[in-house]
Design an enzyme around this catalytic site. Structure first.
Site, PDB file in Angstrom:
ATOM      1  N   TYR A   1      -3.886 -11.116   9.517  1.00 15.14           N
ATOM      2  CA  TYR A   1      -4.069 -10.548  10.858  1.00 15.14           C
ATOM      3  C   TYR A   1      -4.588 -11.558  11.879  1.00 15.14           C
ATOM      4  O   TYR A   1      -4.783 -11.203  13.028  1.00 15.14           O
ATOM      5  CB  TYR A   1      -4.968  -9.310  10.754  1.00 15.14           C
ATOM      6  CG  TYR A   1      -4.426  -8.379   9.699  1.00 15.14           C
ATOM      7  CD1 TYR A   1      -3.281  -7.632   9.941  1.00 15.14           C
ATOM      8  CD2 TYR A   1      -4.986  -8.320   8.422  1.00 15.14           C
ATOM      9  CE1 TYR A   1      -2.728  -6.829   8.966  1.00 15.14           C
ATOM     10  CE2 TYR A   1      -4.447  -7.520   7.432  1.00 15.14           C
ATOM     11  CZ  TYR A   1      -3.313  -6.773   7.719  1.00 15.14           C
ATOM     12  OH  TYR A   1      -2.745  -5.986   6.736  1.00 15.14           O
TER      13      TYR A   1
ATOM     14  N   HIS B   1       0.809  -1.230   0.000  1.00 12.32           N
ATOM     15  CA  HIS B   1       0.000   0.000   0.000  1.00 12.32           C
ATOM     16  C   HIS B   1       0.839   1.276   0.000  1.00 12.32           C
ATOM     17  O   HIS B   1       0.309   2.359  -0.301  1.00 12.32           O
ATOM     18  CB  HIS B   1      -0.927   0.033   1.217  1.00 12.32           C
ATOM     19  CG  HIS B   1      -1.989  -1.021   1.215  1.00 12.32           C
ATOM     20  ND1 HIS B   1      -2.867  -1.190   0.161  1.00 12.32           N
ATOM     21  CD2 HIS B   1      -2.324  -1.968   2.134  1.00 12.32           C
ATOM     22  CE1 HIS B   1      -3.689  -2.195   0.433  1.00 12.32           C
ATOM     23  NE2 HIS B   1      -3.380  -2.685   1.617  1.00 12.32           N
TER      24      HIS B   1
END
Length: 530
Positions: free
Chosen positions: A301, A139
Site C-alpha cells: 500500500y 483473502h
C-alpha cells in the site's frame, strides 16, 4: 537442491489493470501494477521474457471455487444499482473494505485470468516461471469478499495446477495471513499452505500456530505468527529452515508464492521492516528448487515500494542483475528524493526475539514430523485445460504476412543481440557494439583536380535524376499508397480473441522504454488518455 540457471519466464499483464479505482482514500491501488510494468520496460526486462495479455476469466472458471450466486452478484453489481442489492451486499461482505466500483467484475476477470493462464502454461511445461502481479488476492472466500479481495485467483490457479501435479505448495509472505487460500484447502492433503504473517489484533485475525488443518488436511496448514518489526535477518532465519523442511517432507510438484509487498518497511498498512532485497531473498530461495513456479502479487500500500519490490523480484526470477539507480520512467517523480531501487530499513524495534522464533520453528518441525509420506494420487484422466493454449494456432498463420505482434512479444531477445543503452546498469555500455553499424569516415582525396572533376560529374547526374523524378512522381506516389494500404491490412489481421494472447508492445507501454531511457516512450494507450 540444484544450482539454478536462467529459466523461461512468462509474464502476464493487461494495460487496463491500472485504470481500476477502488475509490478516494482507499489504500488498494491497482495503479501500482502499471507502475511496476513501466519500471520493467525501462529496465529492459521485458526483452528477456515472454509477455502475455491474460484472458478474462469466465463465470465457469470462477465457479470452480466460488459459488454461482456470488459470481452472479459480482457480475451484476454496479455503483448505479447498489440500492437494489443491499441485502446481497451485506451477505457477500461488499461495501466498505471491498467497495463497489466501476469495472469491478472486469478487474476480477483480469486478475483471475492471469493466474489461471499462468497455471495452464506451467502445466504444459511451456515455461518454468510464470508471473502475474495482478493476482495474489488471497483473502477472498467461496461466497464472500474480504480484505480488498473479491475473487481468489490463487485458489483458481492451484486448482488448475492440481490437474497435472500431485502436490502443490502455497507460500505466503504478505504481512496478512493468507486465510482465503488456507480455508479453501483446509481439509485437503494435496495442497500445503505456509503463511508468514503478523498475528495478534491484526486483520484477518486468523493464522494461529495451532491452526494446522483438519481431516485429511491435518498438518497440511502451516502458520508462522510473527510480531512487529520483522527484519531481513530474522525473516531469513525462519523462512529458510521452515521451507527447507516443508520441501523435504511434502515434496511438492509445483509451488505458488504470494509476494505481498505490505511486509516491506514503511508500508501504509504493514508493520514489518523488510527491505526489497530481504523480500526478494524468499523468491530466490524458492526458485532454487527448480519446480514449476507461479509468482503472484498481493498486498502492498506504499505503491512506490510495491513497484520497486516486484520489479526487483522479476529480475530475480530472470536471474538478471539490475542497477540500483532507477532508469527514467513515466512515474519517475514517485521515487524521489533518492530515485533508487532499494530501500533502507527503519529503526523500529524487532519484537521477534531469537527465542520466540526458535520456539515457533521447533513446534512446526514437530507438526511436520506427524505427516505421513507424501500423499499419492489415484491415476485418472486429466481434466480439460481451463483455456486453450495459443500455440495451437501457430500453424494457421500465413507465413507471407507480416510477423504478428503476438509472435514478437513471445520472442526473448538473446543476450548478445543488442548493446545495452547508457542508462541500463552501472558503468554505461557493457557491449561496445552499437545498434547501427559504425559510420565510415568519407575518404578525402588530396588531388584538388580530382575533387573538381568528381563535383562536375555529380552535378550532371543530379540534373539527370531530377528529370527522371519529375516524370515518375505520380507513379511513385501511387505505388507508395498501395504499399501502405497492404501493410495496414496485414497488420490489422491480428486477432485479440485468443484467450492467452500476448500483450501488444503498443498497448503495454511500447518497446522503446529500455533503449532510450525515456518515460514517454513507455506510456500505455490508457495513460495517454489520462
Amino acid at each position: 537442491m540444484q544450482s539454478h540457471s536462467k529459466k523461461r519466464v512468462c509474464y502476464y499483464y493487461d494495460s487496463d489493470i491500472g485504470n481500476y479505482y477502488y475509490g478516494q482514500g482507499h489504500p488498494m491501488k491497482p495503479h501500482r501494477i502499471r507502475m511496476t510494468h513501466n519500471l520493467l520496460l525501462n529496465y529492459g526486462l521485458y526483452r528477456k521474457m515472454e509477455i502475455y495479455r491474460p484472458h478474462k476469466a469466465t463465470d465457469d472458471e470462477m465457479t470452480k471455487f466460488h459459488s454461482d450466486e456470488y459470481v452472479r452478484f459480482l457480475r451484476s453489481i454496479r455503483p448505479e444499482n447498489m440500492t437494489e442489492y443491499k441485502k446481497q451486499m451485506q451477505r457477500f461482505n461488499v461495501g466498505e473494505d471491498c467497495p463497489v466500483f466501476d469495472g469491478l467484475y472486469e478487474f476480477c476477470q483480469l486478475s483471475a485470468g492471469g493466474s489461471v493462464a499462468a497455471a495452464v502454461k506451467l502445466n504444459k511445461q511451456a515455461s518454468e516461471i510464470c508471473i502475474n502481479w495482478g493476482g495474489g488476492l488471497h483473502h477472498a472466500k467461496k461466497s464472500e469478499a474480504s480484505g480488498f479481495c473479491y475473487v481468489n485467483d490463487i485458489v483458481l490457479g492451484i486448482l488448475e495446477l492440481l490437474k497435472y501435479h500431485q502436490r502443490v505448495l502455497y507460500i505466503d509472505i504478505d504481512v496478512h495471513h493468507g486465510d482465503g487460500v488456507e480455508e479453501a484447502f483446509y481439509t485437503a492433503d494435496r495442497v500445503m499452505t505456509v503463511s508468514f504473517h503478523k498475528y495478534g489484533e491484526y486483520f484477518p485475525g486468523t493464522g494461529d500456530l495451532r491452526d494446522i488443518g483438519a481431516g485429511k488436511g491435518k498438518y497440511y496448514a502451516v502458520n508462522i505468527p510473527l510480531r512487529d518489526g520483522m527484519d531481513d535477518d530474522a525473516y531469513e532465519s525462519i523462512f529458510v529452515p521452515i521451507i527447507s523442511k516443508v520441501m523435504e517432507t511434502f515434496q511438492p510438484a509445483a509451488v505458488v508464492l504470494q509476494c505481498g509487498a505490505d511486509s516491506l518497511t514503511g508500508d501504509r498498512l504493514g508493520c514489518f521492516n523488510l527491505t526489497v532485497k530481504g523480500h526478494g531473498k524468499c523468491v530466490d530461495f524458492v526458485k532454487k528448487y527448480n519446480l514449476p513456479f507461479l509468482m503472484v502479487g498481493g498486498g502492498g500500500y506504499t505503491i512506490r515500494n510495491v513497484s520497486r519490490c516486484w520489479t526487483y523480484e522479476t529480475s530475480v526470477a530472470l536471474a538478471v542483475d539490475i542497477a540500483n539507480e532507477l532508469p527514467y520512467n513515466y512515474y519517475f517523480e514517485y521515487f524521489g528524493p533518492d530515485f533508487k531501487l532499494h530501500i533502507s530499513p527503519s529503526n523500529m524495534t524487532n519484537q521477534n526475539t531469537s527465542e520466540y522464533l526458535e520456539k515457533i520453528k521447533n513446534r512446526l518441525f514437530e507438526n511436520l514430523r506427524m505427516l505421513p509420506h507424501a500423499p499419492g494420487v489415484q491415476i485418472q484422466a486429466i481434466p480439460e485445460d481451463a483455456i486453450n493454449d495459443e500455440s495451437d494456432d501457430e500453424d494457421k498463420v500465413d507465413k507471407d504476412d507480416r510477423l504478428p505482434q503476438s509472435d514478437k512479444d513471445k520472442r526473448i531477445v538473446p543476450e548478445n543481440e543488442y548493446s545495452d543503452s547508457e542508462d541500463e546498469g552501472e558503468g554505461g555500455r557493457r557491449d561496445n557494439r552499437a545498434y547501427k553499424g559504425q559510420r565510415q569516415r568519407p575518404r578525402l582525396d588530396k588531388d584538388n583536380n580530382s575533387n573538381k572533376a568528381s563535383s562536375e560529374a555529380s552535378s550532371e547526374i543530379k540534373d539527370e535524376k531530377e528529370k527522371v523524378d519529375g516524370a515518375d512522381g505520380e507513379e511513385s506516389t501511387a505505388s507508395n499508397a498501395n504499399s501502405n494500404s497492404n501493410n495496414n491490412s496485414s497488420s490489422n489481421n491480428k486477432s485479440d480473441n485468443d484467450s492467452s494472447a500476448p500483450a501488444s508492445r503498443a498497448t503495454t507501454g511500447g518497446g522503446s522504454g529500455s533503449g532510450s531511457g525515456s518515460g514517454s516512450g513507455a506510456k500505455t494507450a490508457k495513460e495517454n488518455n489520462i
